[in-house]
Enzyme design. Structure first.
Site, short mmCIF file in Angstrom:
data_model
loop_
_atom_site.label_atom_id
_atom_site.label_comp_id
_atom_site.label_asym_id
_atom_site.label_seq_id
_atom_site.Cartn_x
_atom_site.Cartn_y
_atom_site.Cartn_z
N GLY A 107 49.52 -33.08 -51.08
CA GLY A 107 49.46 -33.07 -49.63
C GLY A 107 50.88 -33.17 -49.11
CB SER A 153 51.26 -31.18 -55.19
OG SER A 153 51.97 -30.58 -54.14
CB ALA A 154 52.51 -34.99 -52.41
CG HIS A 201 53.82 -26.38 -55.09
ND1 HIS A 201 52.50 -26.06 -55.39
CD2 HIS A 201 53.77 -27.63 -54.57
CE1 HIS A 201 51.72 -27.08 -55.08
NE2 HIS A 201 52.47 -28.04 -54.58
CD GLU A 245 51.70 -23.16 -57.27
OE1 GLU A 245 50.65 -22.86 -56.69
OE2 GLU A 245 52.27 -24.25 -57.13
#
Length: 245
Positions: A90, A123-124, A160, A196
């Site tokens: 997020g 991710s985050a 990413h 990714e």
């Protein structure tokens, strides 16, 4: 050696795949059969209830119970009792601010680095596992008290990671240029650009690149280098110690 066990995933969803579908076998291998329940930290998204439902559905399908920290009346106690921690993706600034607001930075560090419980991030959640969130792609929509993060590893990650597209006419800075600008500042640590579908497995003082797409490593003052899945990145863990926030 450190008892830390980390699975740092670039992204939660891969094109044409479901939530964590591309890495579910890695998750099962990482958590094993000793872990029965996972503590989920959904702070990176605004709708924490919906996020917890998504994560719970996936982890239950893999054979693990899931408790979301936002449903606990005492987040610190929830971390202290957790068997494993998963922090989802997020907005990295929103996530880090919530970790500070709930006094969880020290608690998570202790559980992972001293007690050796498994830590998963995507991710985050991968960004905050590193030295700082300086190399996130996200907009600073809120203002955390510091950019220093959990410091579970002594370097930065750029989830990413995108390679330059020579066919595009967009003239903005590439991801590589932005990371090189970061390294123009003094005393900046290495940055691992995870594409990714790629993740970093850390077991004690050993770090191994896993997944399908590879990574790009940026060391200050040196040319970036390409690395395939299976690469041993253990030297990134031993060159310096994790920083205390």
């Amino acid at each position: 050696g450190s008892p830390r066990r980390l699975l740092l995933i670039s992204n939660s969803t891969l094109h044409e795949g479901g939530y964590l579908g591309h890495c579910q076998q890695h998750i099962q291998s990482f958590l094993g059969q000793k872990v029965k329940r996972v503590l989920f930290i959904p702070y990176a998204l605004h709708d924490r209830d919906a996020y917890a439902r998504t994560a719970r559905e996936k982890f239950e399908s893999l054979g693990y119970g899931l408790d979301s920290i936002h449903e606990s009346c005492d987040p610190v106690e929830a971390v202290r009792k957790s068997e494993a921690i998963f922090i989802g993706g997020g907005n990295t600034f929103r996530l880090l601010k919530a970790l500070y607001d709930n006094c969880l930075i020290h608690e998570i560090r202790k559980r992972v680095l001293e007690d050796g419980i498994p830590y998963m991030g995507s991710s985050a959640g991968t960004n905050v596992a590193t030295v700082s969130i300086n190399t996130t792609n996200d907009m600073p929509i809120v203002y955390p008290p510091s950019l220093q993060a959990l410091g579970l590893v002594p370097f930065n990650i750029n989830p990413h990671y995108l390679d330059p597209d020579i066919k595009r006419t967009h003239m903005g800075e590439t991801r590589e240029e932005r990371i090189l600008q970061y390294h123009e500042e003094p005393n900046t640590p290495p940055v691992l650009g995870l594409r990714e579908g790629t993740m970093l497995l850390v077991e004690g003082d050993k770090a191994t690149l896993q997944g399908v797409t590879g990574a790009r490593l940026f060391l200050r003052g040196k040319k970036p280098t390409e690395h395939e899945p299976g690469t041993d990145f253990s030297f990134l863990l031993t060159d310096s110690k994790p920083l205390n926030p």
